[in-house]
Write an enzyme that holds these catalytic residues in place. Structure first.
Site, PDB file in Angstrom:
ATOM      1  CB  ILE A 169      -5.957  -0.291   5.296  1.00 23.99           C
ATOM      2  CG1 ILE A 169      -6.377  -0.904   6.632  1.00 23.99           C
ATOM      3  CG2 ILE A 169      -4.609   0.427   5.437  1.00 23.99           C
ATOM      4  CD1 ILE A 169      -5.503  -2.052   7.122  1.00 23.99           C
ATOM      5  CG  ASP A 188      -9.465  -4.566  -4.190  1.00 24.64           C
ATOM      6  OD1 ASP A 188      -9.949  -5.676  -4.508  1.00 24.64           O
ATOM      7  OD2 ASP A 188      -9.427  -4.154  -3.024  1.00 24.64           O
ATOM      8  CB  ALA A 245      -0.144  -6.250   3.432  1.00 29.68           C
ATOM      9  NE  ARG A 246      -1.175 -10.715   8.608  1.00 29.25           N
ATOM     10  CZ  ARG A 246      -1.636  -9.641   9.254  1.00 29.25           C
ATOM     11  NH1 ARG A 246      -1.044  -8.464   9.134  1.00 29.25           N
ATOM     12  NH2 ARG A 246      -2.699  -9.752  10.037  1.00 29.25           N
ATOM     13  CG  ASP A 270       4.464  -2.426  10.927  1.00 29.57           C
ATOM     14  OD1 ASP A 270       5.323  -2.169  11.804  1.00 29.57           O
ATOM     15  OD2 ASP A 270       3.242  -2.497  11.167  1.00 29.57           O
ATOM     16  CD  GLU A 275       4.344 -10.281  12.079  1.00 38.75           C
ATOM     17  OE1 GLU A 275       3.605 -10.173  13.072  1.00 38.75           O
ATOM     18  OE2 GLU A 275       4.256  -9.557  11.079  1.00 38.75           O
ATOM     19  CG  HIS A 294       2.342  -6.674  13.089  1.00 35.43           C
ATOM     20  ND1 HIS A 294       2.082  -7.922  12.578  1.00 35.43           N
ATOM     21  CD2 HIS A 294       1.199  -5.964  12.884  1.00 35.43           C
ATOM     22  CE1 HIS A 294       0.844  -7.973  12.104  1.00 35.43           C
ATOM     23  NE2 HIS A 294       0.281  -6.785  12.283  1.00 35.43           N
ATOM     24  CB  ALA A 297      -2.960  -1.831  13.997  1.00 38.03           C
TER      25      ALA A 297
END
Ligand code: 3PG
Length: 335
Positions: A169, A188, A245-246, A270, A275, A294, A297
């Site tokens: 992503i 990263d 992401a989360r 998002d 959740e 969310h 996607a």
């Protein structure tokens, strides 16, 4: 129970907590008997799990307790990229394979990140609300009212995008951002050579250089609350933050405090912890937040691709083949 016994003697039983796109269901139906329970509730799932050879989930929890209800389970398929909802250690102890769909929704999420960044930069949410509040109805031209109401934004062109995480992503987001004329910096630990035009560094460099920061890391112990008060302090004043992401990757209280102090200029979120989030969660109701459910996607394109990918991974395991996206067993990797 008798139905389950019959199934056990015949084709594999493939249980889905919730529906997935038709393309995936077709692949699964070719390999076994498909049962969509339509619930993520343990009690509702229990009868189906008792006879399940395979389980396909979206973002609902797969706990050790759930796995214990499925004595014949051979594979868990995760419709999506993140694995934080799955107790991987419990699956490993039971010898249950786990497959996911990395990359299947990358383009969909990356488009959404650009959408969210643009929406924050152009003050889209308060601008839409301004019609209702009457603040645009005074004398004079509408464009002048926009400026007077503090609704004029900034461009992304010429600004710097920071990416925390440069997987499928993050790499897409980098390409799209470069197309908009942004500079891109990224960190990263798994990437030593980034794509062309992306400057790699550590988290501190990325935090300090970014006008827009977008998160693309999994939720694991090392990334839990990675973006906390001290990380936000290192960011440029007024920077924008995008989280697809989360929820657990950010310290949401720290983000809200930084929005109030204007250290952050906006937050597009998002994903939540937990959740679905409760309706009174402060981040859902803050004026500087663009909160979405969310859905990065949730395009027909990505839903079809995730469904196809998870189904083919599950079928591979049931047929004794090694699927392309088998989640690696860390104990084996370290050997
Ligand atoms: C789903 O389709 O169930 C998920 O939203 C996609 O999951 P991800 O956020 O892990 O990619």
């Amino acid at each position: 129970v008798s139905g389950v016994e019959t199934d056990r003697a015949g084709r594999p039983v493939i249980v889905l907590t919730e529906p997935i796109a038709e393309t995936g269901l077709e692949v699964l139906s070719g390999a076994g008997r498909v049962h969509v329970v339509g619930s993520t509730d343990l009690a509702a799932l229990a009868p189906a799990l008792a006879g399940a050879d395979a389980l396909v989930v979206r973002s609902s929890p797969v706990t050790a307790e759930l796995l214990d209800l499925a004595p014949h389970l051979r594979v868990v398929g995760r419709h999506g990229a993140g694995l934080d909802n799955i107790d991987l250690a419990a699956a490993r102890r039971r010898g249950i394979a786990v497959v996911n769909t990395p990359g299947a929704n990358a383009a969909s999420v990356a488009e959404f990140v650009i959408l969210a960044a643009l929406a924050l930069a152009r003050r889209l949410v308060p601008a839409r609300a301004a019609f209702g509040s009457g603040s645009l109805s005074a004398q004079g031209s509408l464009p002048a009212a926009v400026v007077r109401s503090g609704l004029s934004g900034g461009m992304l062109h010429g600004r710097t995008l920071g990416l925390v995480g440069l997987g499928a992503i993050g790499t897409r987001v980098a390409a799209y951002a470069r197309g908009l004329g942004m500079q891109v910096v990224a960190c990263d630990p798994a990437v030593t050579r980034g794509p062309e035009g992306v400057r790699l560094g550590d988290l501190a460099m990325v935090l300090g250089a970014s006008d827009v920061l977008s998160l693309h890391v999994p939720l694991v112990p090392a990334t839990s609350h990675l973006i906390d008060a001290s990380a936000i302090e290192q960011m440029r004043a007024g920077a924008l933050l995008v989280n697809t992401a989360r929820g657990g990757v950010v310290d949401e209280d720290a983000v809200l405090a930084a929005l109030d102090s204007r250290q952050l200029g906006g937050y597009a979120v998002d994903v939540y912890d937990p959740e679905p989030p409760p309706a009174d969660l402060p981040v859902l109701n803050h004026p500087a937040v663009l909160a979405t459910p969310h859905m990065a996607a949730m395009t027909s394109d990505a839903l079809a691709e995730m469904a196809r990918s998870v189904a083919s991974g599950v079928v591979d395991v049931l047929a004794g083949r090694t699927p392309p996206h088998l989640v690696p067993d860390p104990t084996e990797e370290s050997r």
